[in-house]
Enzyme design. Structure first.
Site, PDB file in Angstrom:
ATOM      1  N   HIS A 127      -2.482   0.844   6.934  1.00  0.00           N
ATOM      2  CA  HIS A 127      -2.684   1.070   5.462  1.00  0.00           C
ATOM      3  C   HIS A 127      -2.102   2.196   4.952  1.00  0.00           C
ATOM      4  O   HIS A 127      -2.960   3.705   5.756  1.00  0.00           O
ATOM      5  CB  HIS A 127      -3.969   0.223   5.456  1.00  0.00           C
ATOM      6  CG  HIS A 127      -4.531  -0.004   4.019  1.00  0.00           C
ATOM      7  ND1 HIS A 127      -3.706  -0.772   3.708  1.00  0.00           N
ATOM      8  CD2 HIS A 127      -5.279   0.286   3.878  1.00  0.00           C
ATOM      9  CE1 HIS A 127      -3.926  -0.391   2.001  1.00  0.00           C
ATOM     10  NE2 HIS A 127      -5.728   0.372   2.194  1.00  0.00           N
ATOM     11  N   CYS A 148       1.135  -1.225   0.077  1.00  0.00           N
ATOM     12  CA  CYS A 148       0.163  -0.124  -0.009  1.00  0.00           C
ATOM     13  C   CYS A 148       1.033   0.806   0.159  1.00  0.00           C
ATOM     14  O   CYS A 148       1.037   2.073  -0.657  1.00  0.00           O
ATOM     15  CB  CYS A 148      -0.855   0.362   1.405  1.00  0.00           C
ATOM     16  SG  CYS A 148       0.022   0.357   2.588  1.00  0.00           S
ATOM     17  N   HIS A 176      -5.888   1.229  -3.835  1.00  0.00           N
ATOM     18  CA  HIS A 176      -4.519   0.913  -2.920  1.00  0.00           C
ATOM     19  C   HIS A 176      -4.288  -0.630  -2.577  1.00  0.00           C
ATOM     20  O   HIS A 176      -5.670  -0.647  -3.981  1.00  0.00           O
ATOM     21  CB  HIS A 176      -5.643   0.510  -1.675  1.00  0.00           C
ATOM     22  CG  HIS A 176      -7.316   0.350  -0.840  1.00  0.00           C
ATOM     23  ND1 HIS A 176      -6.895  -0.510  -0.662  1.00  0.00           N
ATOM     24  CD2 HIS A 176      -7.782  -0.462  -1.809  1.00  0.00           C
ATOM     25  CE1 HIS A 176      -8.608  -0.978  -0.025  1.00  0.00           C
ATOM     26  NE2 HIS A 176      -8.603  -0.977  -1.953  1.00  0.00           N
TER      27      HIS A 176
END
Length: 282
Positions: free
Chosen positions: A227, A181, A241
């Site tokens: 994340h 990510c 993502h």
């Protein structure tokens, strides 16, 4: 170590893994891509502790480095094809000297002229050929912001991130062969000349800072626990993502709009903060 004593090196592998410790079996924390610049900080056996040109540090196998640096007069080019081969001759059937992923760096060189082909110099000094359309001039990296207006940057960075569509998830990865990510978001910015923190967090030495959710625009980043994603906007409030979630397993799209088929409530409600490089003087 005194910065004046630092030795410079170039990544001499298509992808060179960075580790947290100088020993086998370690988890990959980042990847250096071919031709990227770094500084040698320490050596321990077969391993070398380096600082990448964008500030990230880690241990690599020394065999993957070529000591030295691109010269100021070198016309450095960035690879913008998902995977690029450098050939011995400007012919498709020629032997391959080196393969490298998008984001890698080579330099222009003098050589045989042939339509559609460009002569390049590799990190180890060899000359070879690749398709002209695969290369763009390197943009100087900057922690302070892009060398373009805000509207142009937002369009460009969202175009860059979409080039990784379909790439599978790889922890510590940052190439079309596998990307995580933060690798996805940081590479999209780097290809536009802007250095942001490589991991999924905001750090004060970089130009990205928190903004209100109501103010987010395409190209801004959504931060979750461990994340990060890039907001793309539009009526469906889309974002992109790289996720290891079953069913996605890589670079994928989702929505912040409840009721949308791609809406993920877990991520929407898990947003910690929004990051943006604008305004630049904040």
């Amino acid at each position: 170590m005194d910065c004046k004593a630092e030795r410079k090196a170039l990544i001499n592998e298509g992808i060179l893994s960075l580790y947290g410790k100088p020993e086998p079996g370690q988890v990959v924390t980042d990847e250096g891509l071919y031709g990227m610049s770094c500084s040698i900080l320490e050596e321990q056996g077969d391993y070398v502790y380096i600082r990448m040109e964008y500030g990230y540090k880690g241990w690599v196998l020394g065999s993957g480095l070529r000591e030295g640096a691109w010269a100021p007069e070198d016309r450095r080019m960035r690879v913008m094809k998902r995977n690029m081969d450098v050939m011995e001759r400007p012919e498709v059937a020629s032997p391959v000297y080196k393969s490298m992923p998008m984001g890698s760096v080579v330099a222009l060189a003098e050589g045989e002229e042939k339509e559609g082909w460009t002569c390049v110099r590799l990190a180890d000094g060899r000359k070879g050929y690749t398709k002209t359309s695969y290369l763009v001039p390197c943009v100087e990296l900057n922690r302070e912001g892009p060398d373009m207006d805000e509207e142009t940057f937002r369009v460009r960075v969202t175009e860059m991130v979409k080039m990784y569509e379909g790439t599978h998830y790889r922890w510590g990865g940052k190439s079309p062969f596998g990307i995580d990510c933060s690798g996805l978001c940081s590479m999209a910015y780097l290809l536009c000349g802007v250095v942001i923190h490589r991991d999924a967090s905001l750090e004060p030495e970089f130009c990205m800072h928190k903004i209100e959710r109501k103010d987010m625009k395409p190209g801004d980043l959504l931060f979750f626990p461990g994340h990060v994603a890039m907001y793309l906007g539009g009526e469906r409030q889309m974002y992109i993502h790289s996720t290891a979630k079953a069913g996605s397993d890589g670079v994928d799209y989702n929505s912040l709009k409840p009721g949308d088929p791609l809406y993920r409530e877990d991520l929407d409600k898990g947003i910690l903060y929004i990051g943006s490089i604008y305004p630049l003087d904040k």
